[in-house]
Design an enzyme around this catalytic site. Structure first.
Site, short mmCIF file in Angstrom:
data_model
loop_
_atom_site.label_atom_id
_atom_site.label_comp_id
_atom_site.label_asym_id
_atom_site.label_seq_id
_atom_site.Cartn_x
_atom_site.Cartn_y
_atom_site.Cartn_z
CG ASN A 38 65.37 20.42 45.47
OD1 ASN A 38 66.38 19.59 46.04
ND2 ASN A 38 64.49 20.51 46.00
CG ASP A 72 63.22 19.49 53.98
OD1 ASP A 72 63.67 20.45 53.36
OD2 ASP A 72 62.02 19.42 54.08
C1 IPE Z 1 63.81 17.23 49.47
O1 IPE Z 1 63.58 18.38 50.00
C2 IPE Z 1 65.35 17.06 48.82
C3 IPE Z 1 66.50 17.41 49.39
C4 IPE Z 1 66.54 17.37 50.84
C5 IPE Z 1 67.53 17.52 48.54
P1 IPE Z 1 62.46 19.33 49.33
O2 IPE Z 1 62.38 20.43 50.22
O3 IPE Z 1 62.99 19.34 48.08
O4 IPE Z 1 61.34 18.32 49.66
P2 IPE Z 1 59.88 18.85 49.22
O5 IPE Z 1 59.76 19.56 48.01
O6 IPE Z 1 59.39 19.65 50.44
O7 IPE Z 1 59.08 17.45 49.49
C1 IPE Z 2 66.83 21.27 51.98
O1 IPE Z 2 66.39 22.45 52.60
C2 IPE Z 2 67.98 21.63 51.04
C3 IPE Z 2 67.50 21.31 49.42
C4 IPE Z 2 66.51 21.04 49.21
C5 IPE Z 2 68.71 21.92 48.43
P1 IPE Z 2 65.29 23.33 51.95
O2 IPE Z 2 65.81 24.46 50.95
O3 IPE Z 2 64.20 22.58 51.10
O4 IPE Z 2 64.55 23.90 53.08
P2 IPE Z 2 63.11 24.29 53.61
O5 IPE Z 2 62.20 22.95 53.34
O6 IPE Z 2 62.53 25.24 52.60
O7 IPE Z 2 63.00 24.84 54.99
MG MG Z 3 62.48 21.53 51.95
#
Ligand code: IPE
Ligand code: IPE
Ligand code: MG
Length: 251
Positions: free
Chosen positions: A69, A21
């Protein structure tokens, strides 16, 4: 001494799961598009895979795209799918002798990606040293619901007696049935939550959270997480004294 040098090589976790993340925030902090963070994130995936092989980790399960996502802006989802397609390179797995697997609702992914994933799975299936698993269009609630449906269907068909359903049967109905439960789960990016990842499987997993955004994650951070893991006592419901006695016996 570096974190890597401090590791007990005989107690490397067999299965490490990672919630990668912080890509978006990494990019936003630099005044860049979120996609830039995802591009950097892919490079880190490759490096961490190689690091995991070097450390002797047998299974690396990376949360790459969750069921939730799919609700992101269409432009970001499209960019992520494009990146995925571009970066499933079987050469990299073959070079590192890594078996590639996927868990998740793969049928929701664009057909060309599905085809590429399946090819990569097929071409790496005989490597048995290390395995990298991408969780794609994955969530635990999707997986547990699917397992419940499969078991109910078997019972309805008369192939399974409901009284015979035990924890083993349920585990075997999960998409992760080819690997052990994670020993260590790492989440980067500062959030302290599991976001629907491996909920059944991580019942007794050691959890490690760090603030580092995924694009900045590296071998040193990985070793630091493993070091913290090695300092913990896994009791599985027993007392500390019982576990200590058990460990003495094993030595
Ligand atoms: C979790 O990250 C999913 C992945 C890393 C693929 P998110 O960024 O989607 O999680 P939330 O929504 O903040 O909990
Ligand atoms: C994790 O990074 C990757 C995916 C969930 C695909 P994020 O895209 O969630 O990054 P933040 O949490 O918005 O920084
Ligand atoms: Mg995230």
């Amino acid at each position: 001494m570096t974190y890597q040098e401090q590791l007990d090589k005989s107690r490397i976790p067999q299965h490490v799961a990672i919630i990668m993340d912080g890509n978006g925030r990494w990019a936003e902090q630099r005044g860049k598009q979120r996609t830039e963070g995802h591009i950097r994130g892919v490079e880190v995936v490759r490096k961490i895979m190689e690091n995991a092989v070097e450390l002797g980790i047998r299974y690396l399960t990376l949360y790459t795209f969750s069921t939730e996502n799919w609700n992101r802006p269409e432009q970001e989802v499209t960019a992520l799918m494009g990146l995925l397609f571009k970066n499933i390179e079987e050469d990299v797995f073959i070079k590192n002798q890594v078996r590639f697997r996927v868990i998740g609702d793969i049928e929701r992914l664009p057909a060309p990606i599905q085809a590429k994933l399946n090819e990569c799975i097929e071409h790496t299936k005989d490597f048995d040293r290390s395995c990298m698993v991408l969780a794609l269009s994955y969530s635990s609630r999707w997986e547990i619901t699917r397992a419940a449906r499969m078991l109910a269907q078997k019972a309805a068909n008369g192939e399974l007696n409901p009284d015979d359903i035990d924890e083993k049967t349920v585990s075997e109905s999960m998409t992760t049935n080819f690997m052990p439960d994670p020993d260590l789960l790492i989440r980067t990016g500062g959030e302290i939550r599991l976001s629907n990842y491996l909920l059944w499987q991580s019942a007794y997993t050691e959890l490690y959270f760090c603030d580092t955004y995924w694009p900045d994650f590296n071998m040193e951070e990985l070793c630091k997480a493993i070091l913290v893991y090695q300092q913990r006592q896994r009791r599985f419901g027993k007392t500390g004294a019982q576990v200590a006695a058990q460990n003495l016996k094993q030595e």
